[in-house]
Design an enzyme around this catalytic site. Structure first.
Site, PDB file in Angstrom:
ATOM      1  CB  ALA A  50      29.657  23.528   9.322  1.00 38.77           C
ATOM      2  CD  GLN A  51      33.206  29.851   7.008  1.00 37.32           C
ATOM      3  OE1 GLN A  51      34.405  29.632   6.893  1.00 37.32           O
ATOM      4  NE2 GLN A  51      32.730  31.055   7.232  1.00 37.32           N
ATOM      5  CD  GLU A 121      38.133  21.302   5.044  1.00 41.35           C
ATOM      6  OE1 GLU A 121      37.241  22.017   4.551  1.00 41.35           O
ATOM      7  OE2 GLU A 121      38.025  20.753   6.154  1.00 41.35           O
ATOM      8  CG  ASP A 217      22.050  25.361  27.106  1.00 39.16           C
ATOM      9  OD1 ASP A 217      22.544  25.938  28.086  1.00 39.16           O
ATOM     10  OD2 ASP A 217      21.661  25.952  26.089  1.00 39.16           O
ATOM     11  CG  HIS A 238      38.943  27.051  13.033  1.00 38.04           C
ATOM     12  ND1 HIS A 238      39.716  27.806  12.178  1.00 38.04           N
ATOM     13  CD2 HIS A 238      38.331  26.119  12.261  1.00 38.04           C
ATOM     14  CE1 HIS A 238      39.573  27.352  10.953  1.00 38.04           C
ATOM     15  NE2 HIS A 238      38.739  26.321  10.973  1.00 38.04           N
ATOM     16  NE  ARG A 285      39.840  22.430  11.786  1.00 37.61           N
ATOM     17  CZ  ARG A 285      38.524  22.377  11.655  1.00 37.61           C
ATOM     18  NH1 ARG A 285      37.767  22.170  12.707  1.00 37.61           N
ATOM     19  NH2 ARG A 285      37.965  22.504  10.464  1.00 37.61           N
ATOM     20  CG  HIS A 346      35.794  25.611  15.279  1.00 39.51           C
ATOM     21  ND1 HIS A 346      34.849  26.403  14.655  1.00 39.51           N
ATOM     22  CD2 HIS A 346      35.947  24.513  14.487  1.00 39.51           C
ATOM     23  CE1 HIS A 346      34.446  25.814  13.534  1.00 39.51           C
ATOM     24  NE2 HIS A 346      35.090  24.666  13.414  1.00 39.51           N
ATOM     25  NE  ARG A 381      35.363  19.130  14.403  1.00 35.90           N
ATOM     26  CZ  ARG A 381      35.369  19.884  13.320  1.00 35.90           C
ATOM     27  NH1 ARG A 381      35.419  19.333  12.115  1.00 35.90           N
ATOM     28  NH2 ARG A 381      35.345  21.205  13.409  1.00 35.90           N
ATOM     29  CB  SER A 386      32.025  18.307  12.915  1.00 39.94           C
ATOM     30  OG  SER A 386      32.124  19.220  11.840  1.00 39.94           O
ATOM     31  CG  LEU A 387      28.862  19.406   8.874  1.00 39.58           C
ATOM     32  CD1 LEU A 387      28.814  20.139   7.534  1.00 39.58           C
ATOM     33  CD2 LEU A 387      27.636  19.761   9.712  1.00 39.58           C
TER      34      LEU A 387
END
Length: 549
Positions: A50-51, A121, A217, A238, A285, A346, A381, A386-387
């Protein structure tokens, strides 16, 4: 087969899993300890890549921001399919989570005056993104990994896959069967608190920003155990991954680059983003990804360009050192101000259905982060949420579990014993596919999903993808394959892919990240206000569908 017991077992080593382990260890003495199980090494996860940063709703120091503003932005981006109470809860708890990460040692970037630096963003109404250069996920992960390895209360199983959840006849999780590839053996781990935090599904697509380990998984594990799954059609692509020919993973070019002023142009140098949305490069996005995809298809190109010249090349190198390094490593010269980019899978908004505490439809089974579907993200999203979801969810789950008896179970019913017997008898670890090119099968899955269930979908393509996937599933159904990791992953990839395709077929409308060109009319007006979005959410809760005229 080996047997062990733990108070809490956490599957996955991203931000959600590691932060949960640390918060539980700090809040409660666990008689049987805490176990983190990771398929690779502790340091490898989707979170690490994650940037851009992490949303921080801090109106006390960021005067332009507010909780209501963040709620509104999140619901607008999610097209009203969000759970309003979940969005509100996470937004309200952002400040304490951010402060806790700082206390743990995460050093977010600051202004020359020593204040926290907030970035803008796409689809955010104000700058509210905290960052550590362009490697925020890595910075948080490094701190959490170090703390986990230092903890005397947390054990770590690396190179170990969770194979099957032990569920009793009362629909309660009692532990998990794991397989360790280094010792080539199964182990039954008993626990009354099992947390799935394995991340998303990016590697089921031919083009993705996700690391190689992200193969769905956790969703497959929960689905086979009988847990409720929802919103599987919502895959976020993304807009700007570095356009390199790489079947494994495409380096991400953070949304923060567009937030800092980069513009999109095609191979002829024509800027096109405004043709698709008045917000241009800073539209949500899904809008930008489709704009790029459409432009590429119209021109017959396999990429477009991000023009960074307006912000200055040297500024770009200072602000985005890791992206600059990634370009250099892939032979891309940014001195002309043009970075080749293309959309890639993404993030996943669907997954294991949970409430805000991470509870699933199975007692004692919890899910956090990208593998879960708490209703926070809705149909799409919002950038850098997310974080925040990982950290806020872990914070709340740890508090929830601190109030419960976490002693490992001692007695089991016949259903659990039957599952245990199956693995006790599988001692020779044979596999019907040892001579099969599993990598070729996995690449076939990726191509099928990219072509049939990608950025733009239709009934014909989805049905074609479903038929191909069902044939692959039938061919691979006969073996457990746990000790051959590629085979185990391939089976999970097929299952999750089918869940996505079936959900995409069922939703005969376009909304958020799910776009059907045979049903192109959006069922949500992106200009809907936050208040209207809340009303829409209520309609979703009551009726199970959303149609906004």
């Amino acid at each position: 087969m080996k047997y062990s017991k733990y108070s809490v077992v956490i599957i996955g080593s991203g931000v959600a899993g590691l932060y949960t382990a640390l918060k539980i260890a700090s809040q409660k003495h666990t008689n049987d300890g805490i176990l983190v199980v990771t398929k690779s090494t502790l340091e490898i996860s989707g979170s690490r890549l994650a940037q851009g940063g992490i949303v921080a709703v801090l109106p006390e120091i960021n005067k332009e921001d507010s909780i209501s503003s963040h709620i509104s932005d999140t619901i607008k981006a999610g097209c009203g399919l969000n759970d309003f109470n979940t969005v509100k809860f996470i937004s309200q708890n952002s400040s304490c989570v951010i402060q806790d990460l700082i206390n743990l040692g995460v050093e977010f970037d600051k202004t020359p005056g020593g204040k926290l630096s907030f970035a803008l963003e796409a689809a955010h109404s104000v700058a509210r993104i905290l960052h550590v250069k362009d490697a925020t996920g890595m910075a948080i992960e490094d701190v959490l990994c170090k703390k986990v390895r230092e903890s005397n209360d947390i054990d770590v199983y690396e190179n170990t896959s969770a194979i099957e959840i032990l569920v009793d006849k009362n629909n309660s999780a009692r532990g998990v069967i794991v397989y360790n590839r280094e010792s080539d053996s199964y182990e039954a781990v008993y626990s009354n608190a099992l947390v799935i935090a394995t991340g998303g599904i990016g590697q089921i697509y031919a083009h993705t920003t996700n690391p190689e380990v992200v193969t769905g998984d956790g969703i497959a594990l929960a689905y086979r155990a009988g847990a409720d799954i929802e919103n599987m059609e919502f895959v976020q692509f993304h807009p700007t991954a570095l356009a390199v020919n790489n079947k494994v993973s495409m380096p991400l070019v953070s949304e923060a680059v567009r937030g800092a002023g980069a513009k999109l142009c095609d191979s002829k140098g024509v800027y096109f983003a405004h043709d698709f949305d008045e917000r241009a490069e800073l539209a949500p996005r899904d809008v930008v990804a489709r704009a790029i995809y459409t432009t590429m298809r119209k021109n017959g190109d396999d990429h477009v360009f991000l023009d960074i010249s307006q912000m200055g090349i040297e500024f770009f190198r200072r602000r985005f050192p890791n992206i600059s390094k990634s370009c250099e490593e892939n032979g891309i010269d940014i001195s002309d101000g043009l970075i080749p980019v293309a959309p890639a899978a993404h993030y996943f908004m669907g997954g294991i259905k949970t409430n805000v505490c991470g509870e699933t439809s199975i007692e004692n089974l919890y899910a956090l982060g990208e593998v879960s579907c708490s209703g926070f993200h809705g149909a799409n999203r919002l950038a850098s949420n997310s974080l925040l979801e990982c950290a806020a969810g872990a914070y709340e789950l740890a508090d929830f579990l601190s109030q419960r008896n976490l002693d490992a179970p001692k007695n089991f019913d016949e259903k659990v014993k039957e599952t245990l017997n199956k693995y006790e008898q599988d001692s020779d670890n044979t596999c019907d596919f040892e001579e099969t090119d599993i990598e070729e099968i996995k690449n076939s899955i990726k191509d099928i999903m990219w072509e049939g269930a990608g950025i733009v979908r239709n009934k014909e393509g989805l049905l074609r993808a479903k038929l191909k996937l069902e044939k692959l599933l039938q061919a691979m159904r006969s073996s457990n394959c746990a000790h051959i990791n590629d085979c185990y992953e391939a089976k999970n990839m097929i299952l999750v892919s089918l869940l996505i395709v079936n959900a995409a077929l069922k939703r005969e409308n376009s909304i958020g990240a799910h776009f059907r060109e045979d049903f192109p009319k959006s069922t949500y007006d992106i200009t809907t206000s936050g208040a209207q979005a809340q009303e829409t959410h209520q309609e979703v809760s009551d009726n199970g569908e959303i149609f906004v005229e």
